[in-house]
Design an enzyme around this catalytic site. Structure first.
Site, mmCIF file in Angstrom:
data_model
loop_
_atom_site.group_PDB
_atom_site.id
_atom_site.type_symbol
_atom_site.label_atom_id
_atom_site.label_comp_id
_atom_site.label_asym_id
_atom_site.label_seq_id
_atom_site.Cartn_x
_atom_site.Cartn_y
_atom_site.Cartn_z
ATOM 1 N N HIS A 98 -2.229 2.424 3.938
ATOM 2 C CA HIS A 98 -2.547 3.613 3.141
ATOM 3 C C HIS A 98 -2.595 3.321 1.660
ATOM 4 O O HIS A 98 -2.091 2.308 1.188
ATOM 5 C CB HIS A 98 -1.564 4.760 3.423
ATOM 6 C CG HIS A 98 -0.133 4.465 3.052
ATOM 7 N ND1 HIS A 98 0.793 3.996 3.965
ATOM 8 C CD2 HIS A 98 0.545 4.577 1.876
ATOM 9 C CE1 HIS A 98 1.966 3.848 3.363
ATOM 10 N NE2 HIS A 98 1.849 4.182 2.099
ATOM 11 N N HIS B 38 0.541 3.663 -5.375
ATOM 12 C CA HIS B 38 0.799 2.369 -4.742
ATOM 13 C C HIS B 38 -0.237 2.110 -3.658
ATOM 14 O O HIS B 38 -1.040 2.975 -3.332
ATOM 15 C CB HIS B 38 2.220 2.319 -4.147
ATOM 16 C CG HIS B 38 2.453 3.242 -2.993
ATOM 17 N ND1 HIS B 38 2.864 4.552 -3.151
ATOM 18 C CD2 HIS B 38 2.329 3.067 -1.655
ATOM 19 C CE1 HIS B 38 2.985 5.121 -1.974
ATOM 20 N NE2 HIS B 38 2.666 4.245 -1.038
ATOM 21 N N GLU C 30 3.487 -1.654 -1.426
ATOM 22 C CA GLU C 30 4.409 -1.380 -0.325
ATOM 23 C C GLU C 30 4.054 -2.320 0.822
ATOM 24 O O GLU C 30 2.874 -2.466 1.170
ATOM 25 C CB GLU C 30 4.265 0.086 0.125
ATOM 26 C CG GLU C 30 5.178 0.460 1.276
ATOM 27 C CD GLU C 30 5.050 1.933 1.690
ATOM 28 O OE1 GLU C 30 4.380 2.703 0.984
ATOM 29 O OE2 GLU C 30 5.622 2.279 2.743
#
Lengths: 149, 149
Positions: A8, A87, A136
């Protein structure tokens, strides 16, 4: 380490309902997951599903809104009042192996490995060590757990 | 309009070679396309391929570096010296229909529809109308033309 799926794109917004309406009404999103609070991170979160190739699941957009003025995302929104990319998240098969690799390369990891919004272990790598991109790293959800919270 | 595949995440970097090395050596990217100049946009461009689900092609990372100080991306890098997210690109089946829809919604489109880095027609929508996200709308490449330049 082998580059994994882009799970994502994390996107901070000032108003989660308005952002969901934007994705539904302007972009034509068909599935937006139910928003939920991540108290520890001070954010309310939901995911916009996007299609991948050949009927597969694509990279999601994670919408993040601050739960309070004390949220780290509140600072981000203060600097980016309309919203902005927060992010990017890539999957790995084994979170501990990935963490050891990043540590071995001298990359600064932000805090302990913890359970992320998809229910699998994650950690964040400092943007200053990642071309300015807060990154991440997330253990791939088990088969059948795709796109769940 | 129906939300399409997230084709790529556009990422501006000060040094394309260093960014490619980062994706190969740190993130473990296996395929990075040959960099090429887009003179009109004042950028040197390449794509980092990422895997999708089930052996499909995932969302690419497009690395953009300014060709000169006059490049619009040079301003972006001046504000984000390490690099930073520049735009996000979603596919549509028909670029003219999509353009008409965005115009009908009063969204500000930046310039004419033109041929983008994948060889298909694209246009950009103003970040102020898109939750702060500079958004590229791209006609899906014809079957067999995936991941080519």
């Amino acid at each position: 380490m082998k580059l994994g799926r882009m799970n994502h794109l994390g996107y901070a917004v000032p108003d989660l309902s308005a952002a969901i309406a934007h994705y539904r009404d302007v972009m034509g999103a068909e599935v937006v997951t139910e928003p939920f609070d991540m108290e520890e991170q001070g954010v309310k979160v939901c995911f916009v599903n996007t299609p991948g190739h050949d009927g597969t699941e694509g990279t999601q957009v994670e919408l993040l809104a601050p739960l309070s003025d004390a949220s780290p995302v509140a600072n981000f929104i203060a600097k980016n009042p309309l919203g902005g990319q927060h992010h990017v998240c890539f999957e790995v098969p084994d979170i501990e192996a990935a963490r050891a690799e990043f540590e071995g390369m001298g990359k600064r990891i932000l805090g302990p490995t913890r359970i992320g919004a998809h229910g699998t272990p994650i950690f964040f790598v400092h943007p200053k060590d990642m071309l300015g991109m807060l990154t991440e790293i997330m253990e791939t959800p088990k088969e059948g757990a795709h796109w769940s919270n």
